[in-house]
Scaffold this motif. Structure first.
Motif, PDB file in Angstrom:
ATOM      1  N   LEU A 178       0.675  -1.066   0.040  1.00  0.00           N
ATOM      2  CA  LEU A 178      -0.039   0.071   0.076  1.00  0.00           C
ATOM      3  C   LEU A 178       0.961   1.308  -0.001  1.00  0.00           C
ATOM      4  N   LEU A 179       1.813   1.286   0.904  1.00  0.00           N
ATOM      5  CA  LEU A 179       2.958   2.195   0.563  1.00  0.00           C
ATOM      6  C   LEU A 179       3.488   2.495  -0.578  1.00  0.00           C
ATOM      7  N   LEU A 180       3.834   1.591  -1.475  1.00  0.00           N
ATOM      8  CA  LEU A 180       4.508   1.536  -2.668  1.00  0.00           C
ATOM      9  C   LEU A 180       3.477   2.042  -3.865  1.00  0.00           C
ATOM     10  N   THR A 181       2.348   1.689  -3.628  1.00  0.00           N
ATOM     11  CA  THR A 181       1.296   2.069  -4.598  1.00  0.00           C
ATOM     12  C   THR A 181       0.629   3.367  -4.275  1.00  0.00           C
ATOM     13  N   GLY A 182       0.974   4.222  -2.916  1.00  0.00           N
ATOM     14  CA  GLY A 182       0.550   5.385  -2.734  1.00  0.00           C
ATOM     15  C   GLY A 182      -0.597   5.491  -2.184  1.00  0.00           C
ATOM     16  N   TYR A 183      -1.419   4.171  -1.546  1.00  0.00           N
ATOM     17  CA  TYR A 183      -2.747   4.535  -0.963  1.00  0.00           C
ATOM     18  C   TYR A 183      -2.359   4.860   0.506  1.00  0.00           C
ATOM     19  N   GLY A 226       6.290   8.194   4.357  1.00  0.00           N
ATOM     20  CA  GLY A 226       5.194   8.072   3.542  1.00  0.00           C
ATOM     21  C   GLY A 226       4.417   9.284   3.108  1.00  0.00           C
ATOM     22  N   VAL A 227       4.477  10.335   4.079  1.00  0.00           N
ATOM     23  CA  VAL A 227       3.631  11.498   3.861  1.00  0.00           C
ATOM     24  C   VAL A 227       4.711  12.136   2.525  1.00  0.00           C
ATOM     25  N   VAL A 228       6.223  12.087   2.576  1.00  0.00           N
ATOM     26  CA  VAL A 228       6.973  12.683   1.502  1.00  0.00           C
ATOM     27  C   VAL A 228       6.600  12.032   0.173  1.00  0.00           C
ATOM     28  N   PHE A 229       6.690  10.601   0.349  1.00  0.00           N
ATOM     29  CA  PHE A 229       6.536   9.846  -1.000  1.00  0.00           C
ATOM     30  C   PHE A 229       4.891  10.170  -1.561  1.00  0.00           C
ATOM     31  N   ILE A 230       3.734  10.494  -0.780  1.00  0.00           N
ATOM     32  CA  ILE A 230       2.601  10.947  -1.244  1.00  0.00           C
ATOM     33  C   ILE A 230       2.803  12.113  -2.196  1.00  0.00           C
ATOM     34  N   LEU A 245       4.434  11.892  -5.177  1.00  0.00           N
ATOM     35  CA  LEU A 245       3.632  11.222  -6.186  1.00  0.00           C
ATOM     36  C   LEU A 245       2.423  12.181  -6.638  1.00  0.00           C
ATOM     37  N   GLY A 246       1.982  13.156  -5.674  1.00  0.00           N
ATOM     38  CA  GLY A 246       0.898  14.039  -6.062  1.00  0.00           C
ATOM     39  C   GLY A 246       1.538  15.211  -7.050  1.00  0.00           C
ATOM     40  N   CYS A 247       3.026  15.280  -7.020  1.00  0.00           N
ATOM     41  CA  CYS A 247       3.396  16.595  -8.004  1.00  0.00           C
ATOM     42  C   CYS A 247       3.472  15.884  -9.318  1.00  0.00           C
TER      43      CYS A 247
END
Length: 404
Positions: free
Chosen positions: A14-19, A37-41, A44-46
């Motif tokens: 779920l972390l790798l897929t951004g959920y 996790g927050v940084v990755f999201i 991913l949002g950018c």
């Protein structure tokens, strides 16, 4: 079956897929918000924002071709894009909102021995089946493309459509895995109840114990059944709250799946009739693989969901049948234990009855009906557009003959 291993594997996926932005702590058995996790999201949002902007770039040759070939399919693409943007924003909100319900449900699950068992292997299959299918199609398409990357602009256009779907699919993965673990917990509680009631019957029937020993055994049996009833109530309540917390995510995912299926079936229908002439042999195989991947991945999600709902319902019914068997032993079952056994049966019937917004029951029947309704509506839409286009083509031919 080790719940911690399964939950950690689910957390990583779920972390790798951004959920999910949370990390599963093995010691506390809880999901907690994590900075990586927050940084990755955020990253991913950018990336998604950049890909989203490509759909409004007038220089995109892919979008121009799509608009000229099929305005209806271009409209479906726009709908998928806008729905995906809303879904992505909601997925970030939902993962924070639902973590409390997830943690409560995890607390209701008692971990088993650390050995790798059949149920644990099935949990991993349920978790990774769709991704394995998707990876297989990506590998085949890459082979057909001679492992050459597509133009960056086209890749970004496709990513803007695919990324929200990939992220939101995490809600179904999370539901499937936790439903499977809850089914295992329900099975364990059934086994405990059966052992407790069977042991009491055998002692009562054989009359091999003294009166004081029988009384103490009955007392401990009553306490064990009361404890089992409490565990069952907590499990059912927590699973119900967890289901409610994911209800909008699952509904959004069904909507995205419906739009994808409509686009896939529509494009395949027109490809068979007209579009195949503009494709060379290698690109035809790529088209077929890409089109088939839509059906295979969505079917994998639905099959896994239906399987888990079926097994959970089957386990619940088996538990009720087990209790009915002991309640039928009127002469052997103690009076104090009969009301408790009936209460446990009532909990199984009342608590494990999940609904969306208290209106629609979420079970195997509901999912089958919803998927069938989706396919029926999609078929009617495709047939309507195809017949309408055929009528317009026939009119053009008749008009051209009349002019001659």
């Amino acid at each position: 079956m080790d719940h911690s291993r399964i939950l950690r594997a689910t957390n990583v996926v779920l972390l790798l897929t951004g959920y999910q932005m949370h990390w599963f702590e093995k010691k506390t058995q809880r999901f907690r918000l994590s900075l990586p996790g927050v940084v990755f999201i955020f990253v991913l949002g950018c990336i998604y924002a950049a890909c989203f902007a490509q759909h409004f770039d007038s220089s995109s040759s892919l979008l121009k071709v799509l608009r000229d070939v099929s305005p209806f399919l271009f409209g479906l693409t726009r709908m998928q894009l806008l729905l995906g943007a809303k879904v992505l924003a909601y997925a970030v909100y939902c993962t924070v909102k639902s973590v409390g319900a997830v943690n409560s449900l995890v607390e209701s699950l008692t971990s088993r021995d650390s050995g790798l068992k059949k149920d644990e292997v099935i949990a991993y299959v349920l978790l990774g089946s769709t991704f394995a299918i998707l990876f297989g199609f990506v590998l085949y398409i890459s082979f057909e493309m001679k492992f050459e990357l597509p133009p960056l602009q086209d890749a970004m256009v496709g990513m803007a459509l695919f990324l929200p779907h990939l992220i939101l699919a995490g809600s179904m993965r999370l539901f499937i895995v936790l439903a499977w673990l809850s089914r295992g917990q329900l099975k364990q509680l059934k086994k405990n109840a059966e052992e407790e009631l069977s042991a009491h019957l055998s002692k009562d029937e054989d009359n091999i114990a003294s009166t004081s020993f029988t009384i103490s055994t009955k007392s401990s049996s009553v306490e064990s059944l009361e404890n089992l009833k409490r565990k069952l109530e907590v499990l059912g309540t927590n699973f119900g709250c967890f289901t409610q917390s994911l209800q909008h995510s699952l509904i959004f995912l069904f909507a995205l799946n419906g739009n994808c299926l409509l686009g896939g079936i529509y494009s395949l229908t027109y490809y068979w009739n007209t579009w195949h002439v503009i494709f060379e042999e290698r690109k035809r195989r790529i088209f077929y693989a890409a089109n088939a991947s839509i059906y295979a991945c969505i079917a994998s999600d639905y099959v896994c969901l239906m399987w888990v709902l079926f097994t959970m319902e089957k386990e619940r019914l088996n538990f009720i049948k087990c209790l009915d068997y002991f309640l039928a032993q009127r002469s052997s079952l103690a009076k104090k234990m009969r009301p408790l056994t009936k209460d446990i049966k009532s909990v199984l019937k009342r608590t494990f009855y999940f609904k969306f917004h208290s209106l629609i029951r979420f079970d195997l029947c509901y999912v089958v009906l919803m998927v069938s309704a989706q396919l029926l509506i999609i078929s009617l839409v495709v047939i309507f557009h195809y017949l309408n286009d055929e009528i317009l083509l026939l009119r053009e031919e008749l008009d051209s003959k009349n002019e001659e």
